[in-house]
Each structure stands twice: as structure tokens, then as C-alpha cells.
Design an enzyme around this catalytic site. Structure first.
Site, short mmCIF file in Angstrom:
data_model
loop_
_atom_site.label_atom_id
_atom_site.label_comp_id
_atom_site.label_asym_id
_atom_site.label_seq_id
_atom_site.Cartn_x
_atom_site.Cartn_y
_atom_site.Cartn_z
N LYS A 82 30.11 10.04 -20.47
CA LYS A 82 29.36 8.82 -21.08
C LYS A 82 29.65 8.36 -22.29
O LYS A 82 29.99 9.32 -23.20
CB LYS A 82 27.90 9.28 -21.01
CG LYS A 82 26.94 8.49 -21.20
CD LYS A 82 25.42 9.29 -21.14
CE LYS A 82 24.19 8.57 -21.28
NZ LYS A 82 22.91 8.99 -21.03
N SER A 157 19.81 6.53 -18.15
CA SER A 157 20.79 5.79 -18.49
C SER A 157 22.31 6.06 -18.52
O SER A 157 23.19 5.39 -18.75
CB SER A 157 20.66 6.03 -20.10
OG SER A 157 20.88 7.27 -20.40
N SER A 181 17.85 10.85 -17.36
CA SER A 181 19.05 10.10 -17.47
C SER A 181 19.98 10.64 -16.87
O SER A 181 21.19 9.82 -16.60
CB SER A 181 19.49 9.72 -19.15
OG SER A 181 18.74 8.66 -19.39
N1 GLN Z 1 14.44 6.37 -19.07
C1 GLN Z 1 14.32 7.45 -20.08
C2 GLN Z 1 14.03 6.38 -21.60
O1 GLN Z 1 14.51 5.28 -21.63
C3 GLN Z 1 15.06 8.53 -20.51
C4 GLN Z 1 16.47 8.08 -20.81
C5 GLN Z 1 17.21 9.33 -21.17
O2 GLN Z 1 17.08 10.29 -20.53
N2 GLN Z 1 18.08 9.00 -21.81
O3 GLN Z 1 13.86 6.87 -22.78
#
Ligand code: GLN
Length: 494
Positions: A82, A157, A181
């Protein structure tokens, strides 16, 4: 052509040792596959052929020298990271204009550990900007497509990580999970996707989002590959004081079966509003199959879990606000040219460098931490955190693992979810696990009866008992089969 990205670590290890192919052939094959496939998927932000070939040559040299017993089980396995993970000499953009030109001066511990294991690094993967999002649509560099349906999102994400594995480009990809995510994109793309207990993997060298919530973990096609990755990744790192000593072999109990295990079912989750019938049906079926395999199902209560979302959207933005203050165009990040004073330079750099969702989180965090407001939101959110952690502790006195949904629904269409609140609800089943710090993972369960898209369940483990959820996952894998490469990209599979 041999599709190495469609193999698992065991097949690669056997092929290398039997001299069916060399690690260089694996690297070249994987790189040309990225070139061919990624034009359609857009999972990669940067491809690193030199690093891939150099890593492969090292593996081949060890094999030629007959020192292959020094090679671990991940040697020669194509991996990708990532883009919030530093790898020296590569761009680490977090999919943001803010860091578009940032080149890593050092390597994150998790990346280094994968390199030390002899893996072949293919490159860096797309994500929601600074990991804010559930669809990869907030990336400044274009959305990643779901390999199962190119009109749909791969989740987020860590959407690039999920898509790279689901399309057979990388055998293992690393993602990060602050509120879901890793697990939610795992569910959307039908991949094994593990967020270990907070503290299992060092975050040193990961661009921080919510430091009390962030954790690193793998995506893969098989439970064993995820466990092998955790073996490589886990352990104490003096550069991340939250990381813990770890002597667990995460592969140790994969063959034990789920018989005799107590698996918790959370009625509040199973009857949650917004959980789509096909997703609920898939999780219920998995529960029934585990029971048939000899596990016992036990109802457990998480009475405070419904407050997790509210607590997360206080704690997360507060931590993000603090962590992102370093991107001021002076120390790090985009610097808007032509300003005469620092304030206007700072304002313009941040306004132009960050996309709308990142700005929303920063403004929210700034407000929540301001005098007077802090006591009303931040402090109670921490109290809720304590209650949720206690809920899980009580539940795990009765069960070895919990089975729950991951995502309320299957992958949605690109552009379909436009309001932030609906997007935030994607993580309704995953967030409480970050709040409490337990391990959680997505285990693919085939395809939804209505949509035909990948469905999955979440397995949740007590803190530092991640092997429990992997054991249940391995049982489900025996029942459902290992996660396939999306058919459009699986031709030529051997
Ligand atoms: N979707 C969640 C957010 O936008 C989690 C994101 C993540 O785990 N990085 O905060």
C-alpha cells in the site's frame, strides 16, 4: 505463460526448489502481468522492476549456492505494498497530491520484513487518500477497479492491495486498517484479508492516520499465505513502542479444524439495519457449516458496539488532524509557490495538497480538539472505547472467536455512494474491532445469491490470539475452497 500471481507461496517454493522456474522468471512473469492487467485495474501507483529483479536474483543466487534451506517459505513470492508504506527510493504518495513528489528516504519495518523474507517487491498500491475512505475513490490518482466487475469499487482504503491480489498480480499484498480498510476491501474482492491484533505488526514507516487504531496486515488467496506473511511481519520493533514480542507460529493450528471451538455470534450484528439479505445469508450459512464441522455456536453480547461508529468518527479525525499537521509544505509535502508569508503559504499548500475527504477529516479533528468541544466529544469517545473493549473481553471469556459480517453489502458501483455518511457506514461491523484492538479478518465465502459478487464473513479473535481466527478461517477454506482469481484475469492459470 505461467501465471505466478495466481499461485500461492507453497507452489512457488516447490517450483523454485524443483528448478521448474527461477525467481527471475517469477519476477519477469509477474512484472509483465502487472503491465498487462493493471491497465484495466489501476491498482499500482508505482511499479519497481529493478527492485523486483534484484530481489529475485538474490533468491536465485541462494538456490544456486545450495543454501536454499536458508530461504524462507516466502522466498520468490511476488508482493506489493500500500502506498502509505515507505520503501526507500520509491514514491510514497498516500494517493495524495500532497505527497506526489515525496520519495522515501527509508523503509518501513513491515516492508523490510517482507523483503528480508525473500519476497519480490512489484511496487506500490493505490488507496484512498491518506487511507480516508472505503472505496479508493478519494485517491488523487484515479479509482482502482474491482477485478470481479470493473464498474465497481474494490473497497478501501486498501483497495489497490485487494485488487492486486484478486486479479492475480501480487500473491500477497500489504494493507493497513484503521477502521476496516483491510477487511472491507477483502470482502469486496473475495480475498483473505487480515487485520491482526493492534501491536502484532510494527507501524514504523507507515504514514500514520489514527495511531491508536492503525494496524498492518496481508491480503492473499489462501489462509496459509496470510499466516506466513504474519509470521514474517510480526514481532517487537524498538521503533514502534506499541509493537509486541511475538513467538506465535501463525500456521501452527491451521490443520486442526474448528471442531471443539466455541464461536460467538452477535445477534445485534446479524440483525443490524442495513445488512443486506444476501450478506446475512452468507454469514448464517458459514455459521451453520462451522457448526456441522463440530464447532459450537454461542450467542454473545456487545451492548456498546453500536456506539463504535460515533466514537471512531471522533477519535479517528482527532488523531488524523494531529498526524497530518506535519504536511505543511515546509517539512513535508506540496508547497504552493509565490507566497510572501508563511501563513498564506501554509493555507494554500494544505488547501491544494489535500483532497476534500482529507480536508473534511482535518477540519473535523481540529474542531473536536478545540477548547470546550474536547470535553463534549473526545473525552466521552474515550469512555465509549473503554466500554467496547470491556464488551469484547467479556465475550471472549465465553468463546474462542466471533463470526460476524464484514460489510453490510457487496461491492458498489463507482460513483454510487456519494454522501460521506453512507460511505462511513461501510465500516459499521469492522470499526469496533479497531477500537478494542482485537484481530479481525475477512474470509471469502463465495458469491452473493443476488449480486453474484464476492461475499465474506468477519472472524474476530481475542487480543494476541489471532491464530484462533486463522484456524476457523482454514476450516472455512476447506469448505468453500481458496479464494479464486477473478475470472477475467484467470486465463492461462496453471
Ligand atoms: N473507512 C474508514 C475511514 O474512512 C476506515 C479507513 C481505514 O481503515 N483506513 O476512516
Amino acid at each position: 505463460m505461467t501465471e505466478f500471481g495466481c499461485m500461492d507461496a507453497r507452489q512457488i517454493a516447490q517450483g523454485l526448489r524443483a528448478h521448474d522456474f527461477t525467481a527471475r522468471e517469477v519476477a519477469e512473469g509477474a512484472l509483465s502481468r502487472v503491465e498487462e492487467v493493471d491497465a484495466r485495474v489501476n491498482a499500482f501507483l508505482e511499479v519497481t522492476p529493478e527492485l523486483a529483479l534484484a530481489a529475485a536474483d538474490k533468491v536465485d543466487a541462494a538456490l544456486a549456492a545450495g543454501s536454499d534451506e536458508d530461504l524462507g517459505p516466502l522466498a520468490g513470492v511476488p508482493v506489493a505494498f500500500k502506498d502509505n508504506m515507505n520503501l526507500v527510493g520509491t514514491h510514497t504518495t498516500c494517493a495524495s497530491r500532497m505527497l506526489e513528489n515525496y520519495v522515501s528516504p527509508y523503509t518501513a519495518t513491515c516492508v523490510q520484513k517482507m523483503l528480508d523474507a525473500g519476497t519480490i517487491p512489484l511496487g506500490k498500491l493505490n488507496m484512498d487518500e491518506f487511507a480516508f475512505g472505503s472505496s479508493t475513490e478519494t485517491s488523487a490518482f484515479g479509482v482502482t477497479k474491482n477485478p470481479w466487475d470493473l464498474e465497481r469499487v474494490p473497497g478501501g482504503s486498501s483497495g489497490g492491495s485487494a485488487a492486486a491480489v484478486a486479479s492475480g498480480m501480487a500473491v500477497i499484498a500489504l494493507g493497513s486498517d484503521t477502521g476496516g480498510s483491510i477487511r472491507q476491501p477483502g470482502c469486496f474482492t473475495g480475498t483473505v484479508a487480515v487485520k491482526p491484533t493492534y501491536g502484532v505488526v510494527s507501524r514504523y514507516g507507515i504514514v500514520a492516520f489514527g495511531s491508536s487504531l492503525d494496524q498492518v496486515g496481508p491480503f492473499s488467496h489462501t489462509v496459509r499465505d496470510a499466516a506466513l506473511a504474519l509470521n514474517a511481519l510480526s514481532g517487537r520493533d524498538p521503533r514502534d513502542c506499541t509493537s509486541q514480542e511475538c513467538t506465535v507460529d501463525f500456521t501452527a493450528n491451521l490443520d486442526e479444524g474448528a471442531a471443539g471451538m466455541k464461536i460467538g455470534i452477535v445477534p445485534e450484528f446479524m440483525h443490524a439495519q442495513g445488512l443486506e439479505p444476501e450478506m446475512a445469508a452468507a454469514v448464517e450459512e458459514a455459521a451453520a457449516k462451522l457448526e456441522a464441522a463440530g464447532a459450537s455456536l454461542v450467542e454473545v453480547e456487545l451492548p456498546n458496539a453500536q456506539a463504535a461508529m460515533s466514537a471512531y468518527y471522533v477519535l479517528g479525525p482527532c488523531e488524523a488532524f494531529s498526524n497530518l499537521s506535519r504536511f505543511d509544505g515546509v517539512r513535508y509535502g506540496y508547497q504552493d509557490p509565490g507566497h510572501k508569508d508563511l501563513n498564506s503559504q501554509d493555507d494554500a499548500s494544505r488547501a491544494k495538497g489535500f483532497g476534500p475527504e482529507a480536508r473534511r477529516r482535518i477540519m473535523l479533528g481540529s474542531y473536536l480538539l478545540s477548547a470546550g468541544v474536547y470535553d463534549t466529544y473526545y473525552y466521552p469517545a474515550q469512555q465509549v472505547r473503554t466500554l467496547i473493549t470491556a464488551d469484547y473481553k467479556r465475550a471472549f471469556e465465553k468463546v474462542d472467536a466471533i463470526l460476524a459480517p464484514v460489510s453490510p453489502r457487496t461491492a458498489f458501483k463507482i460513483g454510487e455512494v456519494s454522501d460521506p455518511t453512507t460511505m462511513y457506514l461501510s465500516d459499521i461491523f469492522t470499526i469496533s474491532i479497531n477500537i478494542a484492538g482485537n484481530g479481525g479478518m475477512n474470509m471469502p465465502l463465495g458469491f452473493g445469491r443476488d449480486s453474484g459478487l464476492p461475499v465474506g464473513c468477519q472472524l474476530i479473535a481475542p487480543p494476541f490470539k489471532d491464530e484462533n481466527m486463522l484456524r476457523v478461517a482454514a476450516e472455512l477454506e476447506r469448505i468453500y475452497g481458496s479464494a479464486p482469481v477473478a475470472p477475467e484475469f484467470a486465463e492461462g492459470r496453471e
